[in-house]
Design a protein around this motif. Structure first.
Motif, PDB file in Angstrom:
ATOM      1  N   GLY A 134      39.116 -46.699  26.356  1.00 42.20           N
ATOM      2  CA  GLY A 134      37.762 -47.172  26.084  1.00 42.20           C
ATOM      3  C   GLY A 134      37.684 -48.655  25.814  1.00 42.20           C
ATOM      4  N   PHE A 159      35.862 -47.342  21.067  1.00 39.25           N
ATOM      5  CA  PHE A 159      35.092 -46.179  21.526  1.00 39.25           C
ATOM      6  C   PHE A 159      35.579 -45.774  22.915  1.00 39.25           C
ATOM      7  CE2 PHE A 159      32.450 -48.520  18.567  1.00 39.25           C
ATOM      8  CZ  PHE A 159      31.979 -47.527  17.725  1.00 39.25           C
ATOM      9  N   ASP A 160      35.750 -44.484  23.111  1.00 38.12           N
ATOM     10  CA  ASP A 160      36.254 -43.972  24.386  1.00 38.12           C
ATOM     11  C   ASP A 160      35.108 -43.844  25.385  1.00 38.12           C
ATOM     12  OD1 ASP A 160      37.753 -42.912  26.402  1.00 38.12           O
ATOM     13  OD2 ASP A 160      38.171 -41.010  25.415  1.00 38.12           O
ATOM     14  N   VAL A 161      34.631 -44.998  25.848  1.00 34.74           N
ATOM     15  CA  VAL A 161      33.533 -45.084  26.812  1.00 34.74           C
ATOM     16  C   VAL A 161      33.890 -46.146  27.847  1.00 34.74           C
ATOM     17  CG1 VAL A 161      31.738 -44.313  25.199  1.00 34.74           C
ATOM     18  CG2 VAL A 161      32.313 -46.757  25.342  1.00 34.74           C
ATOM     19  N   ARG A 162      33.118 -46.194  28.936  1.00 38.21           N
ATOM     20  CA  ARG A 162      33.391 -47.167  30.003  1.00 38.21           C
ATOM     21  C   ARG A 162      32.943 -48.578  29.603  1.00 38.21           C
ATOM     22  NH1 ARG A 162      30.862 -43.040  32.541  1.00 38.21           N
ATOM     23  NH2 ARG A 162      28.971 -44.284  32.701  1.00 38.21           N
ATOM     24  N   ASP A 163      31.771 -48.675  28.965  1.00 37.51           N
ATOM     25  CA  ASP A 163      31.200 -49.976  28.629  1.00 37.51           C
ATOM     26  C   ASP A 163      30.131 -49.783  27.551  1.00 37.51           C
ATOM     27  OD1 ASP A 163      28.974 -48.899  30.012  1.00 37.51           O
ATOM     28  OD2 ASP A 163      29.577 -49.870  31.878  1.00 37.51           O
ATOM     29  N   GLU A 164      29.453 -50.875  27.179  1.00 40.89           N
ATOM     30  CA  GLU A 164      28.461 -50.819  26.113  1.00 40.89           C
ATOM     31  C   GLU A 164      27.279 -49.916  26.471  1.00 40.89           C
ATOM     32  OE1 GLU A 164      30.079 -53.485  27.095  1.00 40.89           O
ATOM     33  OE2 GLU A 164      30.968 -54.339  25.276  1.00 40.89           O
ATOM     34  N   ASP A 196      27.402 -47.213  28.336  1.00 43.55           N
ATOM     35  CA  ASP A 196      27.897 -45.843  28.157  1.00 43.55           C
ATOM     36  C   ASP A 196      27.956 -45.490  26.667  1.00 43.55           C
ATOM     37  OD1 ASP A 196      28.901 -43.375  29.060  1.00 43.55           O
ATOM     38  OD2 ASP A 196      30.977 -44.074  28.999  1.00 43.55           O
ATOM     39  N   LEU A 197      28.332 -46.463  25.830  1.00 40.42           N
ATOM     40  CA  LEU A 197      28.359 -46.241  24.385  1.00 40.42           C
ATOM     41  C   LEU A 197      26.955 -45.956  23.864  1.00 40.42           C
ATOM     42  CD1 LEU A 197      29.666 -46.259  21.585  1.00 40.42           C
ATOM     43  CD2 LEU A 197      29.558 -48.765  21.627  1.00 40.42           C
ATOM     44  N   GLU A 240      24.526 -44.672  25.440  1.00 41.09           N
ATOM     45  CA  GLU A 240      24.087 -43.364  25.938  1.00 41.09           C
ATOM     46  C   GLU A 240      24.787 -42.210  25.223  1.00 41.09           C
ATOM     47  OE1 GLU A 240      24.354 -40.827  30.084  1.00 41.09           O
ATOM     48  OE2 GLU A 240      24.058 -43.000  30.209  1.00 41.09           O
ATOM     49  N   ARG A 241      26.078 -42.358  24.978  1.00 43.56           N
ATOM     50  CA  ARG A 241      26.858 -41.252  24.412  1.00 43.56           C
ATOM     51  C   ARG A 241      26.952 -41.291  22.894  1.00 43.56           C
ATOM     52  NH1 ARG A 241      32.371 -41.283  27.358  1.00 43.56           N
ATOM     53  NH2 ARG A 241      32.674 -39.492  25.985  1.00 43.56           N
ATOM     54  N   THR A 265      31.921 -41.110  19.941  1.00 44.72           N
ATOM     55  CA  THR A 265      33.010 -41.373  20.879  1.00 44.72           C
ATOM     56  C   THR A 265      34.101 -42.258  20.267  1.00 44.72           C
ATOM     57  OG1 THR A 265      31.787 -43.272  21.747  1.00 44.72           O
ATOM     58  CG2 THR A 265      31.508 -41.165  22.902  1.00 44.72           C
TER      59      THR A 265
END
Length: 201
Positions: free
Chosen positions: A43, A171-176, A178-179, A181-182, A186
């Motif tokens: 992430g 955070f285990d996300v692709r980008d800000e 995605d953060l 949204e999720r 995460t």
């Protein structure tokens, strides 16, 4: 010990004690600091979140002990449900400590508070290492452990750069985007004063 925290996008922070020693591309930092221990995280590295509802979540809510889950559930209790418990000062401090651990698990590195009246709660916040940001009054929105669920603009701590306190989250996300949204559930790691205070198992 010098530790490099590197994320999936190739960004990294070198931490020595409670401070950021260096920031930059992970390949450059690992080459420049070959003796450092390296922690690689899935992430993105961020400065960490500020929860706007410190008073409401730490003094105005009761965080059940896991042993109370059958009777009280696992979510923070507020309003009449919290008042019915009539927690004493020791129980209030224990609740705050559990609430703080749950905040750390959401990448929180600071809380906004108007006035924490309970000494037990103030002590718990101080021991946690979370930064305390003053606020003039109720921020609006809905108190939530995940700042993305509060219904307010999300506030991050100051950017991390050499010489600044080692206070950040991963955070285990692709980008800000995605953060956003999720949400902060995460979070895989939270670091405060150079210490790994939360790590997802």
């Amino acid at each position: 010990m010098l530790t490099i925290h590197a994320d999936s996008r190739g960004r990294a922070l070198a931490v020595e004690g409670a401070w950021i020693a260096a920031a930059g591309p992970s390949a450059e930092l690992t080459a420049a600091l070959p003796a450092a221990r390296v922690r690689r995280w899935p992430g993105i590295l961020t400065p960490g979140l500020i929860n706007p509802h410190g008073d409401e979540l730490l003094e105005g809510a009761y965080h059940p002990d896991p042993r109370e889950a059958d009777a009280l559930g696992t979510e923070p209790l507020t309003g009449g449900a919290r008042a019915a418990l009539a927690p004493d000062e020791a129980r209030r401090g224990a609740s705050a400590r559990r609430g703080l651990q749950r905040m750390l698990a959401h990448g929180t590195v600071g809380v906004a508070c108007a006035d924490l009246r309970s000494r037990a709660v103030r002590d718990a916040v101080h021991r946690s290492g979370l930064a305390v940001v003053g606020r003039p009054g109720p921020p609006g929105g809905t108190p939530a452990l995940d700042p993305y669920a509060c219904g307010l603009p999300v506030e991050f701590a100051a950017p991390r750069e050499p010489g600044s306190p080692a206070r950040f989250a991963v955070f285990d996300v692709r980008d800000e985007a995605d953060l956003a949204e999720r949400g902060a559930g995460t979070c895989v790691a939270t670091v405060i004063a150079g210490r790994l205070v939360h790590r997802r198992r």
